[in-house]
Design a protein around this motif. Structure first.
Motif, mmCIF file in Angstrom:
data_model
loop_
_atom_site.group_PDB
_atom_site.id
_atom_site.type_symbol
_atom_site.label_atom_id
_atom_site.label_comp_id
_atom_site.label_asym_id
_atom_site.label_seq_id
_atom_site.Cartn_x
_atom_site.Cartn_y
_atom_site.Cartn_z
ATOM 1 N N VAL A 74 1.567 14.534 -8.466
ATOM 2 C CA VAL A 74 2.377 15.756 -8.328
ATOM 3 C C VAL A 74 3.059 16.102 -9.641
ATOM 4 O O VAL A 74 3.035 17.252 -10.092
ATOM 5 C CB VAL A 74 3.421 15.565 -7.199
ATOM 6 N N ALA A 75 3.636 15.078 -10.270
ATOM 7 C CA ALA A 75 4.340 15.322 -11.536
ATOM 8 C C ALA A 75 3.372 15.850 -12.587
ATOM 9 O O ALA A 75 3.683 16.792 -13.320
ATOM 10 C CB ALA A 75 5.013 14.040 -12.017
ATOM 11 N N GLY A 76 2.191 15.237 -12.636
ATOM 12 C CA GLY A 76 1.217 15.657 -13.637
ATOM 13 C C GLY A 76 0.790 17.110 -13.445
ATOM 14 O O GLY A 76 0.813 17.920 -14.372
ATOM 15 N N TYR A 77 0.401 17.437 -12.211
ATOM 16 C CA TYR A 77 -0.027 18.810 -11.951
ATOM 17 C C TYR A 77 1.106 19.789 -12.192
ATOM 18 O O TYR A 77 0.925 20.873 -12.737
ATOM 19 C CB TYR A 77 -0.538 18.945 -10.516
ATOM 20 N N GLY A 78 2.276 19.381 -11.736
ATOM 21 C CA GLY A 78 3.423 20.260 -11.896
ATOM 22 C C GLY A 78 3.693 20.560 -13.358
ATOM 23 O O GLY A 78 3.922 21.714 -13.750
ATOM 24 N N THR A 79 3.636 19.500 -14.166
ATOM 25 C CA THR A 79 3.901 19.698 -15.590
ATOM 26 C C THR A 79 2.850 20.609 -16.232
ATOM 27 O O THR A 79 3.181 21.525 -16.986
ATOM 28 C CB THR A 79 3.900 18.347 -16.323
ATOM 29 N N VAL A 90 0.844 -1.199 0.000
ATOM 30 C CA VAL A 90 0.000 0.000 0.000
ATOM 31 C C VAL A 90 0.876 1.245 0.000
ATOM 32 O O VAL A 90 0.620 2.196 -0.731
ATOM 33 C CB VAL A 90 -0.926 -0.012 1.254
ATOM 34 N N LYS A 91 1.929 1.194 0.824
ATOM 35 C CA LYS A 91 2.792 2.367 0.902
ATOM 36 C C LYS A 91 3.427 2.656 -0.455
ATOM 37 O O LYS A 91 3.452 3.791 -0.925
ATOM 38 C CB LYS A 91 3.896 2.145 1.962
ATOM 39 N N THR A 92 3.952 1.599 -1.087
ATOM 40 C CA THR A 92 4.604 1.804 -2.386
ATOM 41 C C THR A 92 3.612 2.344 -3.405
ATOM 42 O O THR A 92 3.898 3.300 -4.131
ATOM 43 C CB THR A 92 5.160 0.473 -2.915
ATOM 44 N N PHE A 93 2.445 1.723 -3.451
ATOM 45 C CA PHE A 93 1.452 2.121 -4.439
ATOM 46 C C PHE A 93 1.031 3.569 -4.253
ATOM 47 O O PHE A 93 0.969 4.360 -5.188
ATOM 48 C CB PHE A 93 0.239 1.187 -4.352
ATOM 49 N N LEU A 94 0.749 3.908 -2.975
ATOM 50 C CA LEU A 94 0.347 5.292 -2.699
ATOM 51 C C LEU A 94 1.462 6.260 -3.063
ATOM 52 O O LEU A 94 1.215 7.337 -3.613
ATOM 53 C CB LEU A 94 -0.011 5.452 -1.217
ATOM 54 N N GLY A 95 2.691 5.824 -2.744
ATOM 55 C CA GLY A 95 3.817 6.687 -3.047
ATOM 56 C C GLY A 95 3.913 6.981 -4.539
ATOM 57 O O GLY A 95 4.077 8.123 -4.970
ATOM 58 N N ILE A 96 3.780 5.909 -5.337
ATOM 59 C CA ILE A 96 3.865 6.097 -6.791
ATOM 60 C C ILE A 96 2.714 6.967 -7.283
ATOM 61 O O ILE A 96 2.883 7.862 -8.113
ATOM 62 C CB ILE A 96 3.851 4.739 -7.513
ATOM 63 N N VAL A 146 1.019 9.254 -5.604
ATOM 64 C CA VAL A 146 1.249 10.656 -5.229
ATOM 65 C C VAL A 146 2.280 11.287 -6.161
ATOM 66 O O VAL A 146 2.106 12.407 -6.633
ATOM 67 C CB VAL A 146 1.704 10.743 -3.755
ATOM 68 N N ALA A 147 3.355 10.533 -6.441
ATOM 69 C CA ALA A 147 4.406 11.061 -7.309
ATOM 70 C C ALA A 147 3.845 11.401 -8.685
ATOM 71 O O ALA A 147 4.149 12.445 -9.257
ATOM 72 C CB ALA A 147 5.544 10.050 -7.436
#
Lengths: 385, 463, 376
Positions: C202-207, C190-196, C198-199
């Motif tokens: 964030v990357a999408g919005y940032g771009t 769950v932690k890994t999946f959530l981490g990916i 979130v990443a």
């Protein structure tokens, strides 16, 4: 099986062969030269597939220096005698068929520009020379590869193995060129306007399978008689594995050839397939696809199936039958009628099958059951997966 | 069995030279990811990095200016990008052949070279994947290749070989990556236990997925590896066949030849082995792995190159013969054009480099000689590139209607991207050699003498 | 909660020693065994009596599923959902569907083999295995072979186990303790999946934000802004600034012949109907008349327009004697150039069509002024 029952089996086979011969002889006046010679050429090419396939198996084993196959190598060595004892007489007789079944010899051919342009290749003298050269090369290769192997049984000279390995590489080139020539000359030129450069590879796929199947049947024959002691399930697994892999290879080559000509839809190419996908031939095509690919594929896919002697025997028989059907499917539509299947075809089958079985039984007594002179025999017997 | 009485030619060659313990193997191979690389590595990576940069600059220029900056034009609408694509996909094939097909045939000589070869497959595919993206007129529509219904509910054209390509190459890439990664897991576990750096230990810990090497793990692992090898074998045959379908399903003279699928596959294996020989000759020397990647390995690979060269010769013969046999004016012309047309030097170069020069390898001394080996490998690489050039450019620039004939002029952008792809490939190979074990220690450990209990199997070290 | 014993482990120097030790340890009554090796050892599975792996069967099933799904998807999209005839191939072009079907089969089968082996059968990734923290693991991944006696039903006589291992030839006996709070496999996932996730977000919005703020360089600028004249755009190339120019004076479109006569009367004397009077021509004339002329002149040509109420002009009554007497050329000229309120139809109706209309008009006229003999 003891001497007496063996002898009586041979007698029965001889009787069947004689009956077959009578049928074959009767077929010539009864159904005409065309159909007679088409049958003859079909059996010539089929026996070439078995004989040359076995020779290829031997040469391949020498070339890749495989050790597991050494105990089994005597079987294809014996069976490659077909290339000499059957192909030589059949091929010479088959030369008589040239003016009958090959359209490029007919007078009408001069009116077809596409055939006229190939005259440099498709003319009777050159054709005959090619046939004779192929036959000579096959006999020569048999002497180099097989006769020497039998001699090695006595002399135990490892230098033969060195020579055999070297010659096998040459033989692979001879094999590639002669088999392609057989395919182009005896099968493809029955329809002289058609062409496919994959054809040599396609014939090779079927031929290698025929050689593997014949080797497997030979192994089954010997193992059931308690000979070939020391051959384990691991050896059988490899035989089964090769049959499986090259069934897939045949399917791939056959499909690729068909699909490319279907897709391009060029009239001068696709008519050949169209002929074989209409009417009665459509049923044969479907049976061929299922039997030559799906059946052996599914029958050999599991690990245990590849080690099972009975399964291997049935699959080998199946492969040989469907290889025959493959050649029939390639050759017979050129007669121009629908699916031709009658008593002449049966007579030919009875004659040649009984003759080949009779001959093979005798061949299986020649030399030792394993190449006892081969320096790697012991290592081959110890082979484990 | 006693080898003393065997003639020289039949004596089996050892696959591992000199005495080597299991621990010693680890030390020899796994020391590299933890070490600082020698200066030569930095020099090499700088050079290849510059080449890569040149390539990417050219790609950037191409994306900015448009396709006109390349040589692609009517009639040669496919030029360098497709040549390079087919070339690089082909080079990837040797890796899968070595790791998958030779595994199925149980050829133990493949163990020492499979890791490097598989890595080369993946890097070659990375290079190959760039080209279909940049050679289209509107690369921002690349997502149109994927099977989804667009705004007009129209699906992709499954009858097109270009779509088959998408599926084939992406499947090949993902399966190769999976296969390579699975092979790496036990080695990464070894690295995890050896490394002194805490950061690297953490990375290896995650990447090795917590592998402990229990017998149950190995049971399923071996099954999976065998299945993957078998499936990858079928896959590798199909991928370059699908690439060849790009050409063979058309009716362009010279392209519509049924032999294309196995011909392309044989050519791919051929080019790939040449690249493997080139890379491994350098790797074994610079990383002092001569006792593991022995002259025997190189000799066997050279034999494969020779065999493939003969197959290519057969294929060229068949193509030429069938071109004549077809009695088709256009096909006859185009094949003649391949060798004696205005660009006929390309066809002649192809035959010379692919069929004639590798025949040197019939001589056993040459198979074990570095100068000859490398000369042959480079000539094969050049020859295979020119083979694709001959097929693509020469068939297109003079097809059916003479009024449609034209000439193909590559531009500096074309050459720049080609050089860049070589740069990218070698950069990735250098980085791989620096960070990951170049030899699969797990598999080679199983080949050392005494590796397996004697009463069940031989743990020999013969080819 | 106190640490539980996970097992007792001992190291052996060769694979043969390990395999030989197993029956000895088993003879002492320890049945729950596990072995650890740096590479797969032949004969180990048999010695440990491990059951065959189910993986091949699963792979075959998934491969078959891939084949069926792959083919069905292709067939459904190409022959059912949006059937298109491409290249003259039939809708169910199974020959063309085979390559992708094969690739999908291999994809399903290989991913089942690889990922199935990891996730399902080996339950990896898993970082909570107690062996990972033991001393033995270093040797195991390098060159040592380990045998571990595991507890049965949670209970293990550690001393007896150690003694058994030592007497079978093992060394470096170690008791492996399970972690008190092993990390749950699920939480790592769950932690890994959530981490990916979130990443990615964030990357999408940032771009997308970055693109809004900084306009990107237009790709393939030469393609979008091509150096050519466009129809609707201004361009300095021509004097008047228009990208697209009108055709030169006197340009005649294809299929149109200019009328040289200056007046309708002159046209009546010089132009003659070239079309034969056939049913086809009359039918064409009728269609065109109904479409173009009837709106003003009425369906019978009486000049009763359909828009009588709204339209102030009075169209000519084609049934009148004047129009029955004028030659065809006159009518042709009027249609082409217009007369009074009637606009020019030259641009709308081709020359041939105009002559067809005239034949029809004549037929209309005859229909209203039939002669005796027409009825026989």
């Amino acid at each position: 099986m003891n001497e007496r029952t063996g002898g009586s089996v041979n007698k029965v086979l001889s009787g069947i062969a004689v009956a077959g011969a009578l049928g074959v002889a009767a077929a010539y006046p009864a159904v005409g030269a065309s159909r007679f010679w088409t049958n003859w050429v079909l059996w010539f090419v089929f026996l070439a597939a078995i004989g040359l396939g076995c020779m290829f198996v031997v040469a391949l084993e020498h070339t890749v220096e495989s050790v597991w196959s050494v105990p089994l190598r005597r079987i294809p060595e014996r069976l490659s005698g077909i290339a000499v004892w059957f192909l030589l007489p059949m091929g010479l007789v088959a030369l008589l068929s040239i003016p009958v079944i090959f359209p490029w010899t007919w007078s009408s051919a001069s009116g077809i520009p596409m055939i006229v342009k190939k005259e440099a290749w498709l003319n009777t003298p050159f054709f005959v020379i090619r046939v004779l050269v192929c036959l000579a090369l096959w006999v020569f290769s048999y002497r180099m590869l097989v006769t020497g192997s039998f001699k090695q049984d006595e002399t135990r000279d490892p230098m033969f193995t060195v020579k055999a390995r070297w010659f096998s590489r040459i033989f692979l080139i001879i094999f590639a060129l002669t088999l392609t020539t057989v395919g182009f000359d005896w099968i493809s030129s029955l329809e002289p306007t058609w062409y496919s450069d994959m054809f040599g590879v396609y014939i090779f796929a079927g031929t290698f399978l025929a050689g593997l199947a014949a080797t497997t049947l030979g192994a089954v024959y010997l193992l059931r008689r308690g000979r070939l002691k020391g051959i384990t399930e691991d050896h059988l697994y490899n035989l089964g594995g090769y049959m499986f892999a090259f069934t897939v290879f045949w399917g791939y080559i056959g499909f690729a050839q068909y699909m490319l000509q279907w897709y391009g839809n060029m009239p001068e190419e696709v008519f050949w397939f169209k002929q074989r996908f209409t009417g009665g031939w459509l049923a044969v095509s479907i049976v061929l696809g299922v039997g030559h690919f799906f059946l052996p594929f599914l029958a050999l896919i599991s690990r245990s199936a590849k080690r099972n002697l009975t399964r291997l025997r049935w699959v080998a028989l199946c492969i040989l039958f469907f290889e025959f059907l493959d050649l029939y499917w390639m050759i017979f539509p050129t007669l121009g009628k629908g699916v031709v299947l009658g008593w002449p075809e049966l007579a030919f089958a009875v004659f040649f099958i009984s003759l080949v079985v009779l001959w093979s039984r005798k061949a299986m007594t020649k030399g030792a059951d394993m190449p006892v002179g081969d320096p790697f025999l012991k290592e081959g017997m110890e082979f484990h997966l | 069995m006693s080898e003393a009485y065997l003639p020289e030619a039949l004596r089996p060659q050892p696959l591992i030279e000199g005495p080597l313990t299991t621990g010693g193997l680890d030390d020899q191979v796994l020391q590299w990811p933890d070490k600082k690389p020698p200066r030569a590595w930095y020099v090499a990576v700088t050079i290849t990095g510059i080449l890569t940069l040149i390539g990417f600059t050219c790609i950037g220029y191409l994306l900015y200016e448009g396709i006109g900056s390349m040589g692609n034009n009517i009639p040669s609408a496919w030029g360098f990008p497709i040549i390079n694509f087919v070339f690089w996909v082909g080079i990837g094939h040797a890796g899968t052949l070595i790791s998958a097909i030779l595994f199925i045939f149980r050829k133990r000589w493949r163990n020492a070279i499979s890791r490097a070869a598989e890595a080369m497959t993946i890097f070659a595919l990375c290079c190959a994947a760039i080209f279909p993206l940049i050679h289209v007129g509107r690369p921002w529509f690349a997502y149109w290749l994927f099977p989804y219904p667009n705004v007009r509910h129209l699906w992709i054209n499954f009858r097109s070989p270009l779509v088959w390509d998408v599926f084939a190459v992406s499947t090949y890439f993902s399966v190769s990556l999976l296969f390579w990664y699975l092979g790496l897991v036990p080695d990464l576990a070894s690295l995890r236990e050896r490394t002194k750096s805490k950061l690297r230990r953490g990375i290896y810990r995650i990447m090795s997925l917590g592998w402990v090497g229990s017998a149950r793990n190995w049971l399923h692992y071996e099954k999976a590896y065998l299945l993957l090898a078998g499936l990858a074998t079928g896959l590798v045959l199909s991928v370059h066949s699908v690439v060849s379908f790009d050409f063979a399903v058309s009716v362009v003279p010279g392209w519509h030849m049924t032999i294309f699928p196995p011909y392309f596959v044989a050519g791919a294996i051929f080019a790939g082995f040449a690249m493997v020989v080139l890379v491994l000759s350098v790797v074994r020397r610079t990383m002092h792995l001569e006792n593991l990647i022995t002259m025997t390995h190189l000799e066997v690979m050279n034999k494969m190159i020779l065999a493939m060269s003969c197959l290519m010769g057969y294929a060229y013969l068949m193509e030429g013969f069938t071109a004549w046999y077809s009695s088709n004016t256009f096909i006859r012309y185009i094949f003649g054009n391949y060798v004696w047309g205005d660009t006929g030097w390309a066809g002649c170069l192809t035959i010379c480099c692919n069929v004639l020069i590798p025949q040197l390898l019939w001589v056993p001394k040459f198979r074990r000689s570095f100068p000859v080996m490398i000369f042959v490998a480079i000539s094969v690489t050049i020859g295979m590139w020119f083979e694709r050039f001959t097929i693509i450019v020469l068939s297109l620039h003079r097809d059916y209607l003479p009024s449609a004939w034209g000439q193909f002029h590559p531009t500096w952008v074309d050459f720049g991207i080609l050089i860049g792809s070589f740069g990218l490939f070698f950069t990735l190979v250098l980085i791989f050699a620096r960070t990951l074990p170049v030899i699969s220690t797990t598999e080679v450990k199983g080949d050392l003498p005494g590796a397996h209990p004697r009463h069940t199997r031989e743990g020999g070290d013969h080819a | 909660m106190p640490d539980a014993v996970s097992g007792v482990i001992a190291l052996f120097s060769t694979a043969e020693e390990l395999v030989d030790a197993i029956p000895e340890v088993r003879a002492r009554g320890f049945e729950s065994l596990e072995a650890f090796t740096p590479y797969p050892v032949h004969g180990l599975d048999k010695a440990l009596k491990l059951k065959r792996s189910w993986l091949p069967a699963l792979v075959m099933i998934m491969g078959g599923l891939g084949a069926v799904l792959g083919f069905l998807f292709e067939w459904w999209t190409s022959a059912v959902n949006y059937p298109l005839h491409i290249g003259g191939k039939p809708l169910n072009s199974w020959q063309a569907f085979v390559p992708v079907m094969f690739e999908v089969t291999v994809l399903f089968a290989t991913f089942t083999a690889g990922l199935g082996m990891l996730f399902i059968f080996n339950k990896l990734p898993f970082f909570g295995n107690p062996i990972l923290d033991s001393d033995a693991i270093k040797g195991i991944t390098r060159d040592k072979f380990a045998l571990m006696i595991q507890p049965v039903g949670g209970a293990l006589d550690v001393d007896a186990a150690s003694a058994a291992l030592v007497s079978a030839g093992g060394s470096n006996v170690e008791v492996v303790m399970a972690k008190a709070h092993p990390p749950a496999r699920g939480s790592w996932w769950v932690k890994t999946f959530l981490g990916i996730l979130v990443a990615c977000v964030v990357a999408g919005y940032g771009t997308s934000l970055a693109i809004k703020i900084y306009p990107t360089i237009k790709p393939m600028v030469e393609m979008e802004d091509q150096a050519k004249l466009d129809a609707q755009k201004a361009d300095g190339f021509f004097k008047d600034g228009h990208g697209m120019q009108l055709p030169p004076e006197g340009t005649v479109p294809r299929g149109y012949m200019p009328i040289l006569a200056k007046t309708p009367e002159e046209a009546g004397k010089t132009l003659f109907n070239p079309l034969p009077i056939t049913a086809k021509v009359l039918a064409r004339g009728r269609t065109l008349y109904d479409n173009h002329c009837a709106v003003c002149h009425g369906f019978l040509g009486r000049g009763k327009p359909l828009l009588d109420k709204f339209y102030q002009a009075s169209p000519a009554n084609l049934q009148s004697k004047t129009f029955r007497d004028v030659p065809d050329g006159y009518i042709y000229d009027v249609i082409s150039k217009g007369k009074g309120a009637m606009p020019s139809y030259e641009a709308d109706i081709s020359s041939k069509d105009r002559w067809a209309i005239i034949h029809y008009v004549r037929a209309l006229q005859r229909s209203q002024h039939a002669r005796e003999e027409d009825l026989q």
